[in-house]
Design a protein around this motif. Structure first.
Motif, PDB file in Angstrom:
ATOM      1  N   THR A  49     -13.943 -42.655 -99.603  1.00  0.00           N
ATOM      2  CA  THR A  49     -14.381 -41.487 -98.232  1.00  0.00           C
ATOM      3  C   THR A  49     -13.964 -40.187 -99.302  1.00  0.00           C
ATOM      4  O   THR A  49     -13.500 -40.430-100.520  1.00  0.00           O
ATOM      5  CB  THR A  49     -12.567 -41.799 -97.968  1.00  0.00           C
ATOM      6  N   ILE A  50     -14.752 -39.323 -99.035  1.00  0.00           N
ATOM      7  CA  ILE A  50     -15.490 -38.398-100.100  1.00  0.00           C
ATOM      8  C   ILE A  50     -15.005 -36.952 -98.445  1.00  0.00           C
ATOM      9  O   ILE A  50     -15.492 -37.236 -97.694  1.00  0.00           O
ATOM     10  CB  ILE A  50     -16.998 -38.283-100.334  1.00  0.00           C
ATOM     11  N   ARG A  51     -14.798 -36.619 -99.199  1.00  0.00           N
ATOM     12  CA  ARG A  51     -13.958 -34.994 -98.773  1.00  0.00           C
ATOM     13  C   ARG A  51     -14.772 -33.783 -99.176  1.00  0.00           C
ATOM     14  O   ARG A  51     -14.359 -33.982-100.319  1.00  0.00           O
ATOM     15  CB  ARG A  51     -12.545 -35.182 -97.855  1.00  0.00           C
ATOM     16  N   CYS A  52     -15.131 -32.633 -98.857  1.00  0.00           N
ATOM     17  CA  CYS A  52     -15.450 -31.187 -99.044  1.00  0.00           C
ATOM     18  C   CYS A  52     -14.285 -29.998 -99.022  1.00  0.00           C
ATOM     19  O   CYS A  52     -14.338 -30.357 -97.445  1.00  0.00           O
ATOM     20  CB  CYS A  52     -16.994 -30.855 -99.508  1.00  0.00           C
ATOM     21  N   ILE A  53     -14.277 -29.497 -99.730  1.00  0.00           N
ATOM     22  CA  ILE A  53     -12.591 -28.476 -99.024  1.00  0.00           C
ATOM     23  C   ILE A  53     -13.310 -27.407-100.382  1.00  0.00           C
ATOM     24  O   ILE A  53     -13.776 -27.687-101.148  1.00  0.00           O
ATOM     25  CB  ILE A  53     -11.275 -28.745 -99.522  1.00  0.00           C
ATOM     26  N   SER A  64     -23.985 -35.272-101.721  1.00  0.00           N
ATOM     27  CA  SER A  64     -23.039 -34.672-101.021  1.00  0.00           C
ATOM     28  C   SER A  64     -23.046 -32.557-101.813  1.00  0.00           C
ATOM     29  O   SER A  64     -23.327 -31.852-101.714  1.00  0.00           O
ATOM     30  CB  SER A  64     -21.676 -34.631-101.508  1.00  0.00           C
ATOM     31  N   ILE A  65     -22.674 -32.782-103.494  1.00  0.00           N
ATOM     32  CA  ILE A  65     -22.913 -32.310-104.024  1.00  0.00           C
ATOM     33  C   ILE A  65     -24.143 -31.189-104.389  1.00  0.00           C
ATOM     34  O   ILE A  65     -24.144 -30.507-104.431  1.00  0.00           O
ATOM     35  CB  ILE A  65     -22.643 -32.810-105.655  1.00  0.00           C
ATOM     36  N   ARG A  66     -24.996 -31.975-104.517  1.00  0.00           N
ATOM     37  CA  ARG A  66     -26.245 -31.528-103.226  1.00  0.00           C
ATOM     38  C   ARG A  66     -26.621 -30.589-103.073  1.00  0.00           C
ATOM     39  O   ARG A  66     -27.407 -29.568-103.275  1.00  0.00           O
ATOM     40  CB  ARG A  66     -27.500 -32.239-104.248  1.00  0.00           C
TER      41      ARG A  66
END
Length: 149
Positions: A74-78, A144-146
């Motif tokens: 699971t990926i989350r961006c904070i 997501s990083i892009r």
């Protein structure tokens, strides 16, 4: 050497399997250069020696593992602005990163910061290989990083 305005900083312990996801991603991006226009650094297990990198860039993208009980991969961006914004369940080296953010705040040198955390099952795993769940999430993580570059 001209630097970009954005740094991707992968942190983690490469010898502890999934806990090293950030380092794995940094190493792959450094070789493939599939996200153009960013500088990439393998930050290892963090600490104050990384302070100079935060001071040199307008935007810093951190990639790290977290033990948050969510499904592995699971990926989350904070977007942490203060040390207290880091998730309490970030992996074993979190104290160094939290202290680093506190120092940047005190110095008034906080860059635009994005923290991508990847849920892992355990930090007890030994070895340099990622599990299948974590390996399979890397394309989505890179996409997501892009999105924030």
């Amino acid at each position: 050497m001209k630097r970009s305005k954005t740094l991707l900083l992968g942190v983690g312990n490469y010898l502890m399997g999934d806990e090293g996801i950030g380092v794995h991603v940094a190493q792959r991006l450094a070789i493939s250069q599939e996200i153009p226009g960013i500088d990439v650094v393998d930050g290892g297990t963090g600490g104050f020696h990384l302070l100079e990198f935060f001071e040199q860039y307008e935007k810093v993208i951190l990639v790290d593992a977290t033990l948050d009980g969510l499904k592995p991969g699971t990926i989350r961006c904070i977007q942490p602005k203060y040390a207290s914004d880091f998730p309490p369940e970030i992996s074993a080296h979190d104290i160094g990163l939290k202290d680093l953010v506190s120092a940047l705040q005190l110095l008034g040198r906080m860059p635009e910061l994005y923290l991508f955390v990847v849920s892992i099952e355990s930090i007890q795993q030994q070895g340099m290989e990622l599990t299948n769940e974590i390996e399979e999430c890397i394309p989505l993580l890179l996409a997501s990083i892009r999105g924030v570059v």
